[in-house]
Design a protein around this motif. Structure first.
Motif, PDB file in Angstrom:
ATOM      1  N   UNK A   1      15.389  44.967  29.675  1.00 51.94           N
ATOM      2  CA  UNK A   1      16.467  45.954  29.599  1.00 51.94           C
ATOM      3  C   UNK A   1      16.983  46.121  28.179  1.00 51.94           C
ATOM      4  N   UNK A   2      16.887  45.062  27.378  1.00 50.39           N
ATOM      5  CA  UNK A   2      17.387  45.103  26.003  1.00 50.39           C
ATOM      6  C   UNK A   2      16.288  45.403  24.982  1.00 50.39           C
ATOM      7  N   UNK A   3      15.073  45.679  25.473  1.00 48.57           N
ATOM      8  CA  UNK A   3      13.978  46.027  24.577  1.00 48.57           C
ATOM      9  C   UNK A   3      13.432  44.850  23.792  1.00 48.57           C
ATOM     10  N   UNK A   4      13.597  43.629  24.307  1.00 47.98           N
ATOM     11  CA  UNK A   4      13.097  42.438  23.627  1.00 47.98           C
ATOM     12  C   UNK A   4      11.700  42.104  24.127  1.00 47.98           C
ATOM     13  N   UNK A   5      10.887  41.558  23.254  1.00 48.78           N
ATOM     14  CA  UNK A   5       9.503  41.224  23.580  1.00 48.78           C
ATOM     15  C   UNK A   5       9.326  39.716  23.500  1.00 48.78           C
ATOM     16  N   UNK A   6       9.520  38.984  24.609  1.00 43.22           N
ATOM     17  CA  UNK A   6       9.449  37.525  24.567  1.00 43.22           C
ATOM     18  C   UNK A   6       8.041  37.022  24.299  1.00 43.22           C
ATOM     19  N   UNK A   7       7.995  35.835  23.719  1.00 43.28           N
ATOM     20  CA  UNK A   7       6.734  35.130  23.489  1.00 43.28           C
ATOM     21  C   UNK A   7       6.314  34.434  24.778  1.00 43.28           C
ATOM     22  N   UNK A   8       5.025  34.502  25.107  1.00 42.11           N
ATOM     23  CA  UNK A   8       4.485  33.814  26.278  1.00 42.11           C
ATOM     24  C   UNK A   8       3.829  32.513  25.821  1.00 42.11           C
ATOM     25  N   UNK A   9       4.480  31.395  26.051  1.00 42.80           N
ATOM     26  CA  UNK A   9       3.962  30.094  25.625  1.00 42.80           C
ATOM     27  C   UNK A   9       2.759  29.723  26.493  1.00 42.80           C
ATOM     28  N   UNK A  10       1.567  29.564  25.898  1.00 43.99           N
ATOM     29  CA  UNK A  10       0.392  29.217  26.709  1.00 43.99           C
ATOM     30  C   UNK A  10       0.517  27.867  27.399  1.00 43.99           C
ATOM     31  N   UNK A  11       1.351  26.967  26.861  1.00 42.00           N
ATOM     32  CA  UNK A  11       1.544  25.671  27.510  1.00 42.00           C
ATOM     33  C   UNK A  11       2.165  25.828  28.898  1.00 42.00           C
ATOM     34  N   UNK A  12       2.929  26.906  29.095  1.00 39.05           N
ATOM     35  CA  UNK A  12       3.586  27.110  30.388  1.00 39.05           C
ATOM     36  C   UNK A  12       2.606  27.434  31.506  1.00 39.05           C
ATOM     37  N   UNK A  13       1.393  27.806  31.169  1.00 36.15           N
ATOM     38  CA  UNK A  13       0.381  28.093  32.182  1.00 36.15           C
ATOM     39  C   UNK A  13      -0.837  27.188  32.046  1.00 36.15           C
ATOM     40  N   UNK A  14      -0.727  26.136  31.238  1.00 37.22           N
ATOM     41  CA  UNK A  14      -1.836  25.210  31.007  1.00 37.22           C
ATOM     42  C   UNK A  14      -1.860  24.173  32.128  1.00 37.22           C
ATOM     43  N   UNK A  15      -2.905  24.146  32.963  1.00 33.93           N
ATOM     44  CA  UNK A  15      -2.945  23.206  34.093  1.00 33.93           C
ATOM     45  C   UNK A  15      -2.997  21.743  33.675  1.00 33.93           C
ATOM     46  N   UNK A  16      -3.135  21.469  32.387  1.00 33.41           N
ATOM     47  CA  UNK A  16      -3.087  20.080  31.929  1.00 33.41           C
ATOM     48  C   UNK A  16      -1.700  19.481  32.099  1.00 33.41           C
ATOM     49  N   UNK A  17      -0.682  20.338  32.225  1.00 31.55           N
ATOM     50  CA  UNK A  17       0.695  19.867  32.334  1.00 31.55           C
ATOM     51  C   UNK A  17       1.160  19.965  33.787  1.00 31.55           C
ATOM     52  N   UNK A  18       1.784  18.889  34.279  1.00 25.73           N
ATOM     53  CA  UNK A  18       2.223  18.841  35.676  1.00 25.73           C
ATOM     54  C   UNK A  18       3.207  19.963  35.984  1.00 25.73           C
ATOM     55  N   UNK A  19       4.141  20.228  35.066  1.00 29.04           N
ATOM     56  CA  UNK A  19       5.125  21.276  35.325  1.00 29.04           C
ATOM     57  C   UNK A  19       4.444  22.637  35.439  1.00 29.04           C
ATOM     58  N   UNK A  20       3.431  22.874  34.624  1.00 25.84           N
ATOM     59  CA  UNK A  20       2.724  24.156  34.699  1.00 25.84           C
ATOM     60  C   UNK A  20       2.014  24.298  36.044  1.00 25.84           C
ATOM     61  N   UNK A  21       1.472  23.206  36.569  1.00 20.46           N
ATOM     62  CA  UNK A  21       0.811  23.267  37.879  1.00 20.46           C
ATOM     63  C   UNK A  21       1.821  23.529  38.994  1.00 20.46           C
ATOM     64  N   UNK A  22       2.987  22.900  38.895  1.00 21.70           N
ATOM     65  CA  UNK A  22       4.035  23.162  39.884  1.00 21.70           C
ATOM     66  C   UNK A  22       4.439  24.628  39.834  1.00 21.70           C
ATOM     67  N   UNK A  23       4.591  25.154  38.628  1.00 23.84           N
ATOM     68  CA  UNK A  23       5.021  26.545  38.447  1.00 23.84           C
ATOM     69  C   UNK A  23       3.981  27.522  38.990  1.00 23.84           C
ATOM     70  N   UNK A  24       2.721  27.273  38.702  1.00 20.90           N
ATOM     71  CA  UNK A  24       1.682  28.243  39.056  1.00 20.90           C
ATOM     72  C   UNK A  24       1.167  28.078  40.483  1.00 20.90           C
ATOM     73  N   UNK A  25       1.140  26.846  40.991  1.00 24.60           N
ATOM     74  CA  UNK A  25       0.471  26.591  42.265  1.00 24.60           C
ATOM     75  C   UNK A  25       1.411  26.161  43.393  1.00 24.60           C
TER      76      UNK A  25
END
Length: 330
Positions: A184-208
Motif C-alpha cells: 500500500x505504501x509502494x515499498x519493495x521488501x527484500x525476500x531473504x532466501x534463508x526464510x525459504x531454505x529447508x536447511x533451517x527448521x523455522x523455514x520448514x515450519x513456515x513452508x510445510x
C-alpha cells in the motif's frame, strides 16, 4: 483525502501502543533487514514516533553471509535516511567462529550489534518486527523440542536485553498485513532466501507445517498458537515469581542450597529454582538444558550417593549431607 489502508493502520496502531508511555527521552531504534515485517515496522515508527514526541532511528545488520549483503544493507540505510529516520546505522558483523549452528550464530551476532547501537545512542528501546506468524512458528518449534511452558510462552512483547528494552510491537499483526502495508505504501521488501531454505527448521515450519495446520484446522490456528503463547507466558511469569522467592528461602548458611528446602517445593517451582541457581553458578544460559536441570533434580529427589552433576560452562555441583554446592566456585 484517501482513506488509510487497513494494514497500514494496523501496523501504526500496534507501534503507537508499544511506544505510548515509554519512559526516557532517548530515541527508539528499529532493527530492519529490509524484509516486509521490519520494513513495515520502520515506516510506521517513522510516522508514529515523532507524533509522540520521540525520535526514531534504524539499525540494519549485514551478516556477510550472502552475495550483495553489503549493498543491500547500504540501500536499507539510505532508505531510512530518506524517510527521516535518525540515527541510522549499517553494521557489519562476523558470524564465523561462533558456537552453535549458523542460524544461532547469526542471531547472536545480530543482537550484540543491535544492543551495542542502542547503548551508544542511549535508546529508550529497540524494536524488532516479529509478527503473529513468527510467534506461531516459535510455539510449534518449542513443542517439537519439548521446551516446556517457558518455551511455549514464545517471544515476549517486551524484555530486557543487556539492559536495553527490546519491544516486539507486531506480535498481534500478521505477516500478510505487513506485506500488504508495504504494498500500500509502494515499498519493495527484500525476500531473504534463508526464510525459504529447508536447511533451517523455522523455514520448514513456515513452508510445510503451518500451511498443513491451516488447511486442516482453519486460519484460526495461528491465533490459537499465539494465544497459547500469551497464556503460557502469564503462567510462566507467576511460577518464576514463586521460584525467585523459593530460591531466596533455599539458601544454605554455608553456601549453596539446602536440600530440605528444595524437597518441600513442588516440582514446577523446584525446577525453576535449580535452573536459576545453575545460571548463578555460571552455567552457559544458551546451553543449559532440561538434562542439566534433571541431573540437579536427581541430587535432590533421587539421591543415592552419586557423583557430581555437570553443567555447561565447566561448572559442577555436588551434594554433601543436606547441601548442594559448587566445589569450584569462580
Amino acid at each position: 483525502m484517501a482513506a488509510l489502508a487497513p494494514p497500514v493502520a494496523a501496523v501504526r496502531t500496534a507501534v503507537r501502543r508499544a511506544l505510548t508511555g515509554l519512559p526516557g527521552d532517548g530515541p527508539v531504534l528499529v532493527a530492519c533487514s529490509g524484509g516486509a515485517d521490519s520494513l513495515a515496522l520502520a515506516v510506521a515508527t517513522a510516522f508514529v514516533a515523532p507524533r509522540l514526541g520521540r525520535r526514531a532511528g534504524l539499525v540494519t545488520v549485514d551478516h556477510g553471509l550472502q552475495e550483495g549483503s553489503a549493498e543491500r544493507a547500504a540501500a536499507v540505510a539510505a532508505w531510512a535516511d530518506d524517510v527521516g529516520l535518525a540515527p541510522v546505522e549499517s553494521v557489519r558483523v562476523a558470524v564465523a567462529g561462533r558456537p552453535g549452528g549458523p542460524e544461532a550464530a547469526a542471531r547472536e551476532a545480530r543482537y550484540e550489534a543491535l544492543v551495542d547501537a542502542a547503548v551508544r545512542h542511549r535508546a529508550a528501546a529497540l524494536l524488532t518486527g516479529h509478527t503473529r506468524d513468527d510467534q506461531a512458528e516459535t510455539v510449534l518449534l518449542a513443542l517439537a523440542r519439548g521446551s516446556g511452558p517457558r518455551g511455549l510462552a514464545g517471544m515476549p512483547a517486551r524484555r530486557e536485553l543487556s539492559g536495553v528494552p527490546l519491544l516486539r510491537p507486531l506480535l498481534a499483526v500478521t505477516r500478510e498485513q505487513t506485506r500488504a502495508a508495504c504494498a500500500a505504501l509502494g515499498l519493495d521488501p527484500w525476500q531473504d532466501p534463508h526464510n525459504s531454505d529447508p536447511a533451517y527448521a523455522r523455514a520448514r515450519v513456515r513452508a510445510d507445517v503451518l500451511p498443513v495446520l491451516v488447511d486442516a484446522l482453519g486460519p484460526g490456528v495461528l491465533d490459537g498458537l499465539a494465544r497459547t503463547a500469551a497464556l503460557a507466558a502469564a503462567d510462566a511469569a507467576a511460577l518464576d515469581d514463586l521460584a525467585d522467592a523459593a530460591l531466596a528461602g533455599a539458601r544454605h548458611p554455608d553456601g549453596g542450597l539446602a536440600v530440605p528446602a528444595l524437597v518441600a517445593l513442588v516440582p514446577a517451582v523446584r525446577g525453576r529454582v535449580l535452573h536459576a541457581w545453575a545460571r548463578e553458578l555460571g552455567a552457559t544460559p544458551g546451553a543449559l538444558s532440561h538434562r542439566h536441570v534433571a541431573a540437579l533434580e536427581a541430587l535432590v529427589s533421587d539421591w543415592r550417593g552419586q557423583g557430581a552433576a555437570y553443567l555447561p560452562g565447566g561448572r559442577r555441583v555436588l551434594r554433601r549431607a543436606d547441601r548442594l554446592f559448587d566445589p569450584d566456585p569462580a
